[in-house]
Design a protein around this motif. Structure first.
Motif, PDB file in Angstrom:
ATOM      1  N   SER A 248       0.825  -1.214   0.000  1.00 15.84           N
ATOM      2  CA  SER A 248       0.000   0.000   0.000  1.00 15.84           C
ATOM      3  C   SER A 248       0.857   1.261   0.000  1.00 15.84           C
ATOM      4  O   SER A 248       0.843   2.042  -0.962  1.00 15.84           O
ATOM      5  CB  SER A 248      -0.931  -0.007   1.220  1.00 15.84           C
ATOM      6  OG  SER A 248      -0.188  -0.125   2.418  1.00 15.84           O
ATOM      7  N   TRP A 249       1.609   1.473   1.047  1.00 13.01           N
ATOM      8  CA  TRP A 249       2.402   2.690   1.186  1.00 13.01           C
ATOM      9  C   TRP A 249       3.594   2.690   0.218  1.00 13.01           C
ATOM     10  O   TRP A 249       3.947   3.706  -0.358  1.00 13.01           O
ATOM     11  CB  TRP A 249       2.870   2.821   2.630  1.00 13.01           C
ATOM     12  CG  TRP A 249       3.379   4.185   2.999  1.00 13.01           C
ATOM     13  CD1 TRP A 249       3.428   5.292   2.209  1.00 13.01           C
ATOM     14  CD2 TRP A 249       3.904   4.569   4.272  1.00 13.01           C
ATOM     15  NE1 TRP A 249       3.963   6.354   2.900  1.00 13.01           N
ATOM     16  CE2 TRP A 249       4.258   5.943   4.176  1.00 13.01           C
ATOM     17  CE3 TRP A 249       4.096   3.909   5.479  1.00 13.01           C
ATOM     18  CZ2 TRP A 249       4.815   6.639   5.251  1.00 13.01           C
ATOM     19  CZ3 TRP A 249       4.641   4.593   6.543  1.00 13.01           C
ATOM     20  CH2 TRP A 249       4.998   5.945   6.428  1.00 13.01           C
ATOM     21  N   ARG A 251       3.665   1.118  -2.619  1.00  9.31           N
ATOM     22  CA  ARG A 251       3.151   1.016  -3.986  1.00  9.31           C
ATOM     23  C   ARG A 251       3.795  -0.138  -4.766  1.00  9.31           C
ATOM     24  O   ARG A 251       4.098  -0.018  -5.959  1.00  9.31           O
ATOM     25  CB  ARG A 251       3.366   2.328  -4.739  1.00  9.31           C
ATOM     26  CG  ARG A 251       2.643   3.520  -4.122  1.00  9.31           C
ATOM     27  CD  ARG A 251       2.948   4.796  -4.884  1.00  9.31           C
ATOM     28  NE  ARG A 251       2.329   5.953  -4.249  1.00  9.31           N
ATOM     29  CZ  ARG A 251       2.558   7.218  -4.613  1.00  9.31           C
ATOM     30  NH1 ARG A 251       3.388   7.473  -5.612  1.00  9.31           N
ATOM     31  NH2 ARG A 251       1.970   8.207  -3.978  1.00  9.31           N
ATOM     32  N   GLN A 252       3.992  -1.260  -4.067  1.00 11.93           N
ATOM     33  CA  GLN A 252       4.542  -2.439  -4.727  1.00 11.93           C
ATOM     34  C   GLN A 252       3.397  -3.393  -5.086  1.00 11.93           C
ATOM     35  O   GLN A 252       2.556  -3.695  -4.247  1.00 11.93           O
ATOM     36  CB  GLN A 252       5.534  -3.159  -3.807  1.00 11.93           C
ATOM     37  CG  GLN A 252       6.866  -2.454  -3.649  1.00 11.93           C
ATOM     38  CD  GLN A 252       7.684  -2.492  -4.922  1.00 11.93           C
ATOM     39  OE1 GLN A 252       7.519  -3.356  -5.769  1.00 11.93           O
ATOM     40  NE2 GLN A 252       8.600  -1.531  -5.054  1.00 11.93           N
ATOM     41  N   PRO A 253       3.339  -3.861  -6.320  1.00 12.87           N
ATOM     42  CA  PRO A 253       2.329  -4.864  -6.676  1.00 12.87           C
ATOM     43  C   PRO A 253       2.473  -6.101  -5.799  1.00 12.87           C
ATOM     44  O   PRO A 253       3.601  -6.513  -5.481  1.00 12.87           O
ATOM     45  CB  PRO A 253       2.650  -5.186  -8.135  1.00 12.87           C
ATOM     46  CG  PRO A 253       3.385  -3.985  -8.635  1.00 12.87           C
ATOM     47  CD  PRO A 253       4.179  -3.473  -7.477  1.00 12.87           C
ATOM     48  N   ARG A 407       9.338   5.654  -3.268  1.00 11.81           N
ATOM     49  CA  ARG A 407       8.082   5.969  -3.968  1.00 11.81           C
ATOM     50  C   ARG A 407       8.232   7.118  -4.962  1.00 11.81           C
ATOM     51  O   ARG A 407       7.637   7.091  -6.039  1.00 11.81           O
ATOM     52  CB  ARG A 407       6.997   6.341  -2.957  1.00 11.81           C
ATOM     53  CG  ARG A 407       6.424   5.187  -2.166  1.00 11.81           C
ATOM     54  CD  ARG A 407       5.354   5.683  -1.242  1.00 11.81           C
ATOM     55  NE  ARG A 407       5.816   6.841  -0.488  1.00 11.81           N
ATOM     56  CZ  ARG A 407       5.024   7.706   0.131  1.00 11.81           C
ATOM     57  NH1 ARG A 407       3.712   7.556   0.042  1.00 11.81           N
ATOM     58  NH2 ARG A 407       5.514   8.723   0.816  1.00 11.81           N
ATOM     59  N   LYS A 410       9.051   6.174  -8.440  1.00 12.73           N
ATOM     60  CA  LYS A 410       8.204   5.194  -9.133  1.00 12.73           C
ATOM     61  C   LYS A 410       7.025   5.907  -9.781  1.00 12.73           C
ATOM     62  O   LYS A 410       6.357   6.698  -9.118  1.00 12.73           O
ATOM     63  CB  LYS A 410       7.686   4.139  -8.157  1.00 12.73           C
ATOM     64  CG  LYS A 410       8.812   3.339  -7.483  1.00 12.73           C
ATOM     65  CD  LYS A 410       8.257   2.387  -6.452  1.00 12.73           C
ATOM     66  CE  LYS A 410       7.493   1.251  -7.094  1.00 12.73           C
ATOM     67  NZ  LYS A 410       8.293   0.455  -8.002  1.00 12.73           N
ATOM     68  N   ASP A 412       3.218   6.523 -11.050  1.00 10.96           N
ATOM     69  CA  ASP A 412       1.948   6.111 -10.458  1.00 10.96           C
ATOM     70  C   ASP A 412       1.382   4.862 -11.102  1.00 10.96           C
ATOM     71  O   ASP A 412       0.712   4.061 -10.460  1.00 10.96           O
ATOM     72  CB  ASP A 412       0.927   7.251 -10.548  1.00 10.96           C
ATOM     73  CG  ASP A 412       1.324   8.439  -9.672  1.00 10.96           C
ATOM     74  OD1 ASP A 412       2.093   8.222  -8.703  1.00 10.96           O
ATOM     75  OD2 ASP A 412       0.880   9.570  -9.985  1.00 10.96           O
ATOM     76  N   THR A 413       1.649   4.654 -12.368  1.00  5.05           N
ATOM     77  CA  THR A 413       1.095   3.488 -13.043  1.00  5.05           C
ATOM     78  C   THR A 413       1.736   2.202 -12.592  1.00  5.05           C
ATOM     79  O   THR A 413       1.182   1.126 -12.808  1.00  5.05           O
ATOM     80  CB  THR A 413       1.292   3.627 -14.572  1.00  5.05           C
ATOM     81  OG1 THR A 413       2.694   3.826 -14.841  1.00  5.05           O
ATOM     82  CG2 THR A 413       0.508   4.811 -15.097  1.00  5.05           C
ATOM     83  N   ASP A 414       2.897   2.326 -11.916  1.00  8.14           N
ATOM     84  CA  ASP A 414       3.604   1.136 -11.486  1.00  8.14           C
ATOM     85  C   ASP A 414       2.820   0.366 -10.449  1.00  8.14           C
ATOM     86  O   ASP A 414       2.905  -0.852 -10.369  1.00  8.14           O
ATOM     87  CB  ASP A 414       4.981   1.526 -10.919  1.00  8.14           C
ATOM     88  CG  ASP A 414       5.905   0.347 -10.764  1.00  8.14           C
ATOM     89  OD1 ASP A 414       5.878  -0.504 -11.653  1.00  8.14           O
ATOM     90  OD2 ASP A 414       6.637   0.293  -9.766  1.00  8.14           O
ATOM     91  N   ALA A 415       2.066   1.079  -9.627  1.00  4.13           N
ATOM     92  CA  ALA A 415       1.329   0.420  -8.571  1.00  4.13           C
ATOM     93  C   ALA A 415       0.219  -0.444  -9.088  1.00  4.13           C
ATOM     94  O   ALA A 415      -0.275  -1.341  -8.425  1.00  4.13           O
ATOM     95  CB  ALA A 415       0.753   1.482  -7.619  1.00  4.13           C
ATOM     96  N   ALA A 416      -0.212  -0.191 -10.308  1.00  5.53           N
ATOM     97  CA  ALA A 416      -1.313  -0.957 -10.872  1.00  5.53           C
ATOM     98  C   ALA A 416      -0.834  -2.161 -11.670  1.00  5.53           C
ATOM     99  O   ALA A 416      -1.645  -2.882 -12.225  1.00  5.53           O
ATOM    100  CB  ALA A 416      -2.162  -0.060 -11.769  1.00  5.53           C
TER     101      ALA A 416
END
Length: 417
Positions: A248-249, A251-253, A407, A410, A412-416
């Motif tokens: 979550s924090w 932002r790792q898949p 973070r 990285k 923002d699209t990386d988290a998805a």
């Protein structure tokens, strides 16, 4: 150290069996002989406990001086230290809620708890009222640090050591380095003493175990089993928290973080050493998680040096379990004091072997919260099991903290992904 841990565990089992057999025999001569053996166990425990204050003071001074120095080297390191501080207090709050909740749902049988406490000579402990906030605030800084150390006023000792450590960083290099070297040498000497004492650990714990078996019998095994399950479960829980923070924090898949961390977890479980897991953590961060080298190469070694995410969790879990056995219900004030000391010793005891850090980390928290330390000599015998979950949570927390600090690098699209 792992071999010694296994021998200590075997010594505990053998001691309980011998003590139970002596009790069943009802032979006064045999019982007297077992009591003499138990006295040697008390001597062994006192020898171990005598290193706690000098070890904590020296480690804390060196640790604070080192952290303060590294915090000056750049914004990344300063942010990392602040994040580590926040996460350690978060872990302490989690430990308090989890342990008090579990002990409410699964309390230790009252008769078994009393027998277990009595078996190590803790039945005569006097439980006093905690100080008021005014008296605590007034006595927070020791008027005499030597007296505070002699009276086991650990929080005062911690406050003095922290002030001293920061004061050392303000000195010229010519004055600062000898002081840091001196206290580093003191801590090294104390660790040597502790290792000597731990060599006699199998016999020391065997001797203590005979007293447990003589008074508590095989009921002690049930208390110890419940202890291992509860402390291990709470420590495993903070590992899951670290995993969730990375997802979550940080932002790792989920899939990528789990796959990258899996080899690290395997090494952590097999070695029970965060330091031994560092090469695998670096590889996981750089190749598995795509964290920039300029971040991973700084944060991960720093995390191994000054950050243990599970330290306040496992340490406070032991203290709360001991308090539960003695029938002590910590007040919010005592809990707050325990959190502060848990934070301090989590930095001070970093890098110590598992059994060494068990005493050095937990005894100060017990003393600060008014919980007797007599049970630690028995509980150290089964530390080999919770220590696996300590290391597992530490390496997960290290990777999570590194992911959080990366973070900004990285998209923002990386988290998805």
């Amino acid at each position: 150290m792992k071999r010694i841990s296994l021998l200590v565990l075997a010594g505990l089992v053998a001691g309980i069996i011998v003590g139970e057999m002596a009790k069943a025999s009802a032979n006064p001569t045999v019982i007297s002989a077992v009591e003499v053996i138990e006295a040697f166990g008390g001597l062994w425990l006192n020898t171990l406990r005598m290193t706690v204050v000098p070890l904590v003071v020296s480690l804390l001074i060196v640790g604070v001086a080192s952290v303060a120095d590294t915090a000056k080297t750049g914004g990344l390191v300063a942010r990392a230290v602040l994040l580590f501080t926040f996460l350690i207090f978060l872990a302490g709050a989690y430990a308090t809620a989890a342990m008090l909740g579990l002990l409410e749902l699964w309390p230790v049988d009252g008769a078994a708890a009393q027998a277990f406490v009595a078996s190590v000579g803790g039945d005569a402990v006097t439980i006093t009222e905690p100080p008021t906030f005014v008296s605590w605030l007034q006595g927070l800084a020791p008027s005499n640090p030597v007296t505070a150390a002699a009276e086991d006023a650990v929080l005062q000792v911690v406050v003095f050591s922290i002030f001293f450590g920061f004061a050392v960083t303000k000195l010229d290099v010519g004055l600062r380095d000898p002081i840091v070297t001196f206290f580093r040498a003191v801590s090294a000497a104390m660790i040597v003493i502790v290792r000597w004492v731990l060599i006699a650990g199998p016999f020391g714990v065997f001797a203590l175990g005979t007293g447990v078996g003589l008074r508590a019998g095989f009921e002690a095994a049930g208390v110890l089993t419940q202890y291992v399950i509860i402390v291990s479960a709470v420590t495993l829980g903070i590992t899951i928290v670290a995993w969730l923070l990375a997802v979550s924090w940080g932002r790792q898949p989920i899939g990528r973080f789990t796959a990258a961390a899996a080899p690290v977890w395997a090494i952590a479980v097999s070695t029970q050493s965060s330091l031994a897991s560092l090469p695998a953590m670096l590889d996981a961060a750089l190749r598995g998680l795509d964290i920039p080298a300029r971040i991973a190469d700084v944060v991960l070694p720093l995390a191994v040096a000054v950050f243990r995410f599970t330290s306040p969790v496992a340490n406070l879990a032991v203290v709360y379990f001991c308090a539960h056995l003695y029938g002590i219900e910590p007040t919010p004030f005592q809990i707050g004091v325990g959190l502060v000391v848990a934070y301090a010793v989590s930095i001070a005891a970093v890098g110590l072997p598992g059994q060494v850090s068990f005493i050095a980390s937990i005894a100060p928290i017990c003393l600060a919260m008014g919980v007797p330390t007599e049970l630690l000599g028995i509980l150290i015998a089964v530390e080999i099991i919770p220590d696996i979950f300590r290391t597992l949570g530490n390496v997960t927390g290290d990777l999570a903290a590194t992911a959080i600090l990366s973070r900004k690098d990285k998209p923002d699209t990386d988290a998805a992904a």
